[in-house]
Design a protein around this motif. Structure first.
Motif, PDB file in Angstrom:
ATOM      1  N   ARG A   4       0.883  -1.233   0.131  1.00  0.00           N
ATOM      2  CA  ARG A   4      -0.152  -0.191   0.269  1.00  0.00           C
ATOM      3  C   ARG A   4       0.671   1.409   0.082  1.00  0.00           C
ATOM      4  NH1 ARG A   4      -0.214  -2.087   5.058  1.00  0.00           N
ATOM      5  NH2 ARG A   4       0.385  -0.815   6.941  1.00  0.00           N
ATOM      6  N   SER A   5       2.066   1.516   0.767  1.00  0.00           N
ATOM      7  CA  SER A   5       3.215   2.479   0.311  1.00  0.00           C
ATOM      8  C   SER A   5       3.850   2.360  -1.262  1.00  0.00           C
ATOM      9  CB  SER A   5       4.197   1.779   1.817  1.00  0.00           C
ATOM     10  OG  SER A   5       3.252   1.845   2.808  1.00  0.00           O
ATOM     11  N   TRP A  39      -0.293   4.799  -5.107  1.00  0.00           N
ATOM     12  CA  TRP A  39      -0.809   4.317  -2.991  1.00  0.00           C
ATOM     13  C   TRP A  39      -2.044   3.958  -3.113  1.00  0.00           C
ATOM     14  CZ3 TRP A  39      -2.952   5.728   1.383  1.00  0.00           C
ATOM     15  CH2 TRP A  39      -2.538   6.951   1.185  1.00  0.00           C
ATOM     16  N   GLY A  40      -2.946   4.798  -3.219  1.00  0.00           N
ATOM     17  CA  GLY A  40      -4.113   5.191  -2.342  1.00  0.00           C
ATOM     18  C   GLY A  40      -5.348   5.299  -3.640  1.00  0.00           C
ATOM     19  N   ARG A  63      -5.779  -1.254  -8.788  1.00  0.00           N
ATOM     20  CA  ARG A  63      -5.263  -1.664  -7.289  1.00  0.00           C
ATOM     21  C   ARG A  63      -5.879  -2.358  -6.277  1.00  0.00           C
ATOM     22  NH1 ARG A  63      -0.311   2.074  -5.281  1.00  0.00           N
ATOM     23  NH2 ARG A  63       0.014   0.046  -4.064  1.00  0.00           N
ATOM     24  N   ASN A 115      -5.254  -2.791  -2.641  1.00  0.00           N
ATOM     25  CA  ASN A 115      -4.332  -3.050  -1.711  1.00  0.00           C
ATOM     26  C   ASN A 115      -4.493  -3.990   0.023  1.00  0.00           C
ATOM     27  OD1 ASN A 115      -2.976  -1.090  -2.889  1.00  0.00           O
ATOM     28  ND2 ASN A 115      -4.106   0.728  -1.471  1.00  0.00           N
ATOM     29  N   ASN A 134      -3.076  -7.112  -2.452  1.00  0.00           N
ATOM     30  CA  ASN A 134      -1.187  -7.067  -3.254  1.00  0.00           C
ATOM     31  C   ASN A 134      -2.127  -7.173  -4.652  1.00  0.00           C
ATOM     32  OD1 ASN A 134      -1.007  -6.032  -0.379  1.00  0.00           O
ATOM     33  ND2 ASN A 134       0.783  -8.043  -0.131  1.00  0.00           N
TER      34      ASN A 134
END
Length: 125
Positions: free
Chosen positions: A29-30, A52-53, A71, A73, A76
Motif C-alpha cells: 500500500r506504500s 498508493w491510494g 489496484r 491494496n 496486493n
C-alpha cells in the motif's frame, strides 16, 4: 520482493485482456505501481501507473481511453485491463513498484525500484 505478472496471451485486434501483478515482500500500500512494456527492437516504454491510494493515475497517450489500471491494496495486486487491443500493443508487459515515486516521475522507469518478470501480449491482425 517479488512481482508476478500474468494474464498475457495471444488475442485478435479489438479483443480485451486483463493483466494482473501480484506483489509480495513489500508494504504494497506504500508503493506506486506501474506497468511498462517492451516490444521487439524497441525500448521499454511507460503504459500506466497508480499511486498508493489510487488518487493519482497516469496513462501513456497511446493507451488512454483503452486501458485502465487499478489496484487492490488488500490483495496486493494491480490490474491492467486492456480493451480495443491493437497490433502495436504487442509487447512484453512488466509491472514495477516504486517506493518514492512522485507524481511528476510516475512515467519514468528510473523511478521504480522493483520489476516483475513480464508477460507476453501478442495482438494478431
Amino acid at each position: 520482493v517479488q512481482l508476478q505478472a500474468y494474464g498475457g496471451g495471444l488475442v485478435h485486434v479489438g479483443d480485451s485482456l486483463r493483466l494482473v501483478c501480484a506483489a509480495s515482500g513489500l508494504t504494497f500500500r506504500s508503493y506506486t505501481m506501474g506497468w511498462f512494456r517492451q516490444a521487439p527492437g524497441k525500448e521499454r516504454e511507460f503504459v500506466a501507473s497508480i499511486k498508493w491510494g489510487g488518487s493519482s493515475i497516469a496513462y501513456a497517450d497511446s493507451v488512454k481511453g483503452r486501458f485502465a489500471i487499478s489496484r487492490d491494496n488488500a490483495k496486493n495486486t494491480v490490474d491492467l485491463v486492456m480493451n480495443s487491443l491493437k497490433p502495436e500493443d504487442t509487447a512484453v508487459y512488466y509491472c514495477a513498484a516504486g517506493g518514492r515515486v512522485i507524481v511528476s516521475s510516475m512515467r519514468s522507469d528510473q523511478a521504480y525500484d522493483y520489476w516483475g518478470q513480464g508477460t507476453q501480449v501478442t495482438v494478431s491482425s
